[in-house]
Design a protein around this motif. Sequence first.
Motif, PDB file in Angstrom:
ATOM      1  N   ALA A  69       0.826  -1.210   0.000  1.00 55.12           N
ATOM      2  CA  ALA A  69       0.000   0.000   0.000  1.00 55.12           C
ATOM      3  C   ALA A  69       0.857   1.256   0.000  1.00 55.12           C
ATOM      4  N   LEU A  70       1.883   1.276   0.861  1.00 49.48           N
ATOM      5  CA  LEU A  70       2.737   2.461   0.925  1.00 49.48           C
ATOM      6  C   LEU A  70       3.529   2.637  -0.361  1.00 49.48           C
ATOM      7  N   ALA A  71       4.060   1.547  -0.901  1.00 49.21           N
ATOM      8  CA  ALA A  71       4.817   1.635  -2.147  1.00 49.21           C
ATOM      9  C   ALA A  71       3.943   2.144  -3.279  1.00 49.21           C
ATOM     10  N   GLN A  72       2.708   1.627  -3.372  1.00 49.97           N
ATOM     11  CA  GLN A  72       1.808   2.076  -4.439  1.00 49.97           C
ATOM     12  C   GLN A  72       1.467   3.551  -4.280  1.00 49.97           C
ATOM     13  N   SER A  73       1.277   3.993  -3.035  1.00 45.44           N
ATOM     14  CA  SER A  73       0.970   5.408  -2.801  1.00 45.44           C
ATOM     15  C   SER A  73       2.121   6.306  -3.234  1.00 45.44           C
ATOM     16  N   ARG A  74       3.341   5.928  -2.875  1.00 45.13           N
ATOM     17  CA  ARG A  74       4.505   6.749  -3.246  1.00 45.13           C
ATOM     18  C   ARG A  74       4.693   6.774  -4.770  1.00 45.13           C
ATOM     19  N   LEU A  75       4.522   5.662  -5.397  1.00 47.00           N
ATOM     20  CA  LEU A  75       4.723   5.599  -6.837  1.00 47.00           C
ATOM     21  C   LEU A  75       3.627   6.343  -7.600  1.00 47.00           C
ATOM     22  N   ASP A  76       2.381   6.262  -7.118  1.00 47.09           N
ATOM     23  CA  ASP A  76       1.306   7.022  -7.756  1.00 47.09           C
ATOM     24  C   ASP A  76       1.546   8.519  -7.636  1.00 47.09           C
ATOM     25  N   ALA A  77       2.068   8.933  -6.471  1.00 40.15           N
ATOM     26  CA  ALA A  77       2.379  10.356  -6.293  1.00 40.15           C
ATOM     27  C   ALA A  77       3.461  10.802  -7.266  1.00 40.15           C
ATOM     28  N   LEU A  78       4.467   9.954  -7.456  1.00 36.32           N
ATOM     29  CA  LEU A  78       5.518  10.263  -8.421  1.00 36.32           C
ATOM     30  C   LEU A  78       4.954  10.355  -9.832  1.00 36.32           C
ATOM     31  N   ARG A  79       4.099   9.402 -10.219  1.00 34.60           N
ATOM     32  CA  ARG A  79       3.543   9.386 -11.565  1.00 34.60           C
ATOM     33  C   ARG A  79       2.681  10.613 -11.837  1.00 34.60           C
ATOM     34  N   GLU A  80       1.856  10.995 -10.852  1.00 34.17           N
ATOM     35  CA  GLU A  80       0.970  12.141 -11.044  1.00 34.17           C
ATOM     36  C   GLU A  80       1.749  13.450 -11.104  1.00 34.17           C
ATOM     37  N   GLU A  81       2.774  13.573 -10.254  1.00 33.95           N
ATOM     38  CA  GLU A  81       3.578  14.802 -10.300  1.00 33.95           C
ATOM     39  C   GLU A  81       4.329  14.904 -11.618  1.00 33.95           C
ATOM     40  N   TRP A  82       4.824  13.788 -12.111  1.00 34.25           N
ATOM     41  CA  TRP A  82       5.510  13.816 -13.399  1.00 34.25           C
ATOM     42  C   TRP A  82       4.569  14.214 -14.529  1.00 34.25           C
ATOM     43  N   ARG A  83       3.346  13.720 -14.511  1.00 31.85           N
ATOM     44  CA  ARG A  83       2.360  14.076 -15.536  1.00 31.85           C
ATOM     45  C   ARG A  83       2.020  15.553 -15.468  1.00 31.85           C
ATOM     46  N   ASP A  84       1.934  16.101 -14.252  1.00 30.51           N
ATOM     47  CA  ASP A  84       1.626  17.523 -14.110  1.00 30.51           C
ATOM     48  C   ASP A  84       2.745  18.412 -14.629  1.00 30.51           C
ATOM     49  N   LEU A  85       3.981  17.891 -14.589  1.00 29.39           N
ATOM     50  CA  LEU A  85       5.111  18.693 -15.065  1.00 29.39           C
ATOM     51  C   LEU A  85       5.173  18.773 -16.580  1.00 29.39           C
ATOM     52  N   GLN A  86       4.536  17.833 -17.293  1.00 31.09           N
ATOM     53  CA  GLN A  86       4.603  17.806 -18.750  1.00 31.09           C
ATOM     54  C   GLN A  86       3.586  18.785 -19.354  1.00 31.09           C
ATOM     55  N   GLN A  87       3.839  19.194 -20.574  1.00 27.33           N
ATOM     56  CA  GLN A  87       2.940  20.108 -21.265  1.00 27.33           C
ATOM     57  C   GLN A  87       1.625  19.382 -21.606  1.00 27.33           C
ATOM     58  N   PRO A  88       0.516  20.079 -21.615  1.00 25.09           N
ATOM     59  CA  PRO A  88      -0.750  19.408 -21.960  1.00 25.09           C
ATOM     60  C   PRO A  88      -0.730  18.931 -23.399  1.00 25.09           C
ATOM     61  N   GLY A  89      -1.369  17.821 -23.637  1.00 32.78           N
ATOM     62  CA  GLY A  89      -1.412  17.251 -24.970  1.00 32.78           C
ATOM     63  C   GLY A  89      -1.647  15.767 -24.864  1.00 32.78           C
ATOM     64  N   GLY A  90      -1.212  15.011 -25.831  1.00 34.51           N
ATOM     65  CA  GLY A  90      -1.389  13.575 -25.825  1.00 34.51           C
ATOM     66  C   GLY A  90      -0.352  12.916 -26.686  1.00 34.51           C
ATOM     67  N   PRO A  91      -0.511  11.628 -26.983  1.00 32.39           N
ATOM     68  CA  PRO A  91       0.463  10.922 -27.803  1.00 32.39           C
ATOM     69  C   PRO A  91       0.606  11.495 -29.192  1.00 32.39           C
ATOM     70  N   ASP A  92      -0.452  12.129 -29.718  1.00 36.09           N
ATOM     71  CA  ASP A  92      -0.408  12.672 -31.071  1.00 36.09           C
ATOM     72  C   ASP A  92       0.105  14.106 -31.117  1.00 36.09           C
ATOM     73  N   ALA A  93       0.339  14.703 -29.958  1.00 28.78           N
ATOM     74  CA  ALA A  93       0.848  16.087 -29.938  1.00 28.78           C
ATOM     75  C   ALA A  93       2.292  16.098 -30.441  1.00 28.78           C
ATOM     76  N   ASN A  94       2.773  17.272 -30.770  1.00 30.95           N
ATOM     77  CA  ASN A  94       4.145  17.409 -31.250  1.00 30.95           C
ATOM     78  C   ASN A  94       4.851  18.494 -30.416  1.00 30.95           C
ATOM     79  N   PRO A  95       5.721  18.152 -29.495  1.00 33.72           N
ATOM     80  CA  PRO A  95       6.120  16.777 -29.196  1.00 33.72           C
ATOM     81  C   PRO A  95       5.084  16.062 -28.345  1.00 33.72           C
ATOM     82  N   PRO A  96       5.094  14.709 -28.330  1.00 27.47           N
ATOM     83  CA  PRO A  96       4.122  13.992 -27.510  1.00 27.47           C
ATOM     84  C   PRO A  96       4.439  14.161 -26.027  1.00 27.47           C
TER      85      PRO A  96
END
Length: 355
Positions: free
Chosen positions: A261-288
């Motif tokens: 549970a703790l490992a999943q919580s820490r990793l989800d927090a990392l994944r969400e923060e990383w997504r927030d740092l990226q520019q909005p868009g999707g796989p088809d954006a340039n750059p993706p």
Amino acid sequence: MPSLPPPARRTSPTARSVIGLILLLLLILIGHSAWRVHGLKLDATTHAAFELQLLAIFVLVLLAAWLTEHWLLRDLRRITSDMERFDTSSGFSSTQTGDDAKPRHAPAEVQQIERALSQLQSQMAQQLQQDQARVNALESEVKRQAAALAASEQILEMQRGELARLSRHDKLTGLINRLEFDERMRREFKRCQRSRNDLALAVLDLDHMRGYNEAMGRDAGNALLRQFCELMEQHFKRDTDLLARLDDNAFAALLPSMDAALAQSRLDALREEWRDLQQPGGPDANPPVVTLSIGLAVMTPRDPYLGATALLQAAEEALYFAKHTGRDRLSRAPEARHQEGLTRGREPVLPTTAR
């Protein structure tokens, strides 16, 4: 080498031999003359005159011996004394003092010998000085070479240490590489087997990195990888947490004594923060947009025949499931499966997905 002290003044063995020989001849002559006088039966006046003649001869012989020793042998002794005082370390004789320092009117032969010896001393002194200069130069060169060798050895040792560090670390991100990670994971797995502690392993992969590199270039992609590693280090700061770069875009986080549970919580927090740092868009954006997929496996190893490769295989299978179910998610492998082991011929079970 210190110079020798001046030798004590003494009669040389040659002088003693000459004087002894003269005295012996004189005694033989006196004895022979006395024997002849006794046979001739001279009167008292003639006998006294003969004895005076013998005494005069004795005095003259002693005077000749003294003159020989004074005018010839003493000069030879002086030359010998100078040679004995010759200092081999500096090439010069010690300073003369006393009667030996006074100029003498020696025979021409003695003076010629003295000049020859003096010239020989001067040549020896020059040769000794040249040899000493070469010795000093060689000693200086040896010291210089020894210092250079010590400095080279120190630099070589530093380079060896740096090479050893680079051989176990990723040059781009500074994280440990796959070789070092496998070794440490095996050690940590054995430790958790002994202590019966939880051991969590996450395999992380950045999505759409190939398209990002094609659109932005390799340098921009490398900068993005370094940014992700810095973010990982911010989320996993414990001394026991182990982060590694497994492949171009794949990373691993080994988290000892951390439950699921703790490992999943820490990793989800990392994944969400990383997504927030990226520019909005999707796989088809340039750059993706580069997102993060995570495979997580947690176990408490009990089976002595179970190896660290089982944990790594479970985490990689969970990552495979996350990749093929939409990316940008965390997938966790079932814990019960890891407790019993993966090497007993059981069919793999697809891990559950948690977002």
